[in-house]
Design an enzyme around this catalytic site. Sequence first.
Site, PDB file in Angstrom:
ATOM      1  N   HIS A 103     -64.372 -21.767  -8.689  1.00  0.00           N
ATOM      2  CA  HIS A 103     -63.898 -20.568  -9.380  1.00  0.00           C
ATOM      3  C   HIS A 103     -62.369 -20.591  -9.414  1.00  0.00           C
ATOM      4  CE1 HIS A 103     -67.772 -18.610  -9.737  1.00  0.00           C
ATOM      5  NE2 HIS A 103     -68.014 -18.794  -8.451  1.00  0.00           N
ATOM      6  N   HIS A 113     -70.047 -25.838 -12.039  1.00  0.00           N
ATOM      7  CA  HIS A 113     -71.118 -25.935 -11.045  1.00  0.00           C
ATOM      8  C   HIS A 113     -71.771 -27.306 -11.169  1.00  0.00           C
ATOM      9  CE1 HIS A 113     -75.598 -25.781 -10.525  1.00  0.00           C
ATOM     10  NE2 HIS A 113     -75.222 -25.410  -9.324  1.00  0.00           N
ATOM     11  N   ASN A 115     -74.916 -29.864  -8.945  1.00  0.00           N
ATOM     12  CA  ASN A 115     -75.892 -29.967  -7.864  1.00  0.00           C
ATOM     13  C   ASN A 115     -76.668 -31.255  -8.037  1.00  0.00           C
ATOM     14  OD1 ASN A 115     -79.045 -29.434  -7.264  1.00  0.00           O
ATOM     15  ND2 ASN A 115     -77.811 -28.364  -5.734  1.00  0.00           N
ATOM     16  N   VAL A 116     -76.848 -31.983  -6.954  1.00  0.00           N
ATOM     17  CA  VAL A 116     -77.773 -33.124  -6.947  1.00  0.00           C
ATOM     18  C   VAL A 116     -78.614 -33.004  -5.683  1.00  0.00           C
ATOM     19  CG1 VAL A 116     -76.548 -34.766  -8.411  1.00  0.00           C
ATOM     20  CG2 VAL A 116     -75.897 -34.564  -6.009  1.00  0.00           C
ATOM     21  N   HIS A 182     -82.237 -11.320 -19.456  1.00  0.00           N
ATOM     22  CA  HIS A 182     -82.076  -9.870 -19.595  1.00  0.00           C
ATOM     23  C   HIS A 182     -80.870  -9.506 -20.450  1.00  0.00           C
ATOM     24  CE1 HIS A 182     -79.486 -11.008 -16.258  1.00  0.00           C
ATOM     25  NE2 HIS A 182     -78.849  -9.852 -16.356  1.00  0.00           N
TER      26      HIS A 182
END
Length: 310
Positions: A103, A113, A115-116, A182
């Site tokens: 951030h 972002h 991820n692994v 949403h």
Amino acid sequence: MTDTSAEHPPMEQVRSYLMDLQDRICLALETADGEARFVEDAWSRAGGGGGRTRVLTGGALLEQGGVNFSHVHGDQLPPAATKARPELAGRAFQALGVSLVMHPMNPHVPTAHANVRYFEAAAPGAETVWWFGGGFDLTPYYPVTEDVVHWHQVASDICWPYGEAVYPRYKKWCDDYFYNRHRQEARGVGGLFFDDLNEWGFERSFGFMKAVGNGFLDAYLPIVERRKTTAWTEAQRDFQLYRRGRYVEFNLVYDRGTLFGLQSGGRTESILMSLPPQVHWRYNWQPEPNSSEAELTDYFLQPKNWLALA
């Protein structure tokens, strides 16, 4: 998903790669920041396993960033891990991964972002099932087409050696996954997302996961270097904080990694490290028509073939 569980992979090989990846990413981001350093917090999990959380705060570039390594195990896979594969419910598991969220302070530098991860699920009398997952995605506030195209070009280049259909498939999966239903709105401009990967066999699947993990810096750092000295106004900072609220909504409502961590009894501080330190919410706020703020949702958050704009 094809079960190739007979090729039981060496756990230590995956663990060693992930810990090295955490080290390399932290060093590169410290260098880019030029001021602050990551602070490490090693932790253990009562149900089995642990990890090391590294967080950087108050830097010249990063308001807050975190790079987490975890290796946890337990007697029963949490619901978040078996929703798509109910036949694995009740199995013992091991899960290893590196996840990170950046951030930046400057509204012109996107949030990023990545991820692994690697999973094993075992049960008495049954073969062990394993799979890889991961990806990376970009959440800009004042995006520049050049940056978004670069991000997706790196993603495409990572996928190309594994087949020409891989990038379109995993790009769409990312667009579909990082979506606030949403709000009927994408979280960002996408990237790559994959899960349940084992049909290529262990070596090739592991190789792809490593390519994604290694490729994050190639995708992100050039954008950081181009934008980190761009001047910004308080109004732009205020918009960044407002848009961060949508990031928080996704992570707390939909993100499977967050749900897995909480359902598995993971360390809450490490799991929620992904949330930004400052956020604004407003009731029914709308940007001025044809403004840069409106362009974010009207153009950039609409999934498209970014490589066609190169």
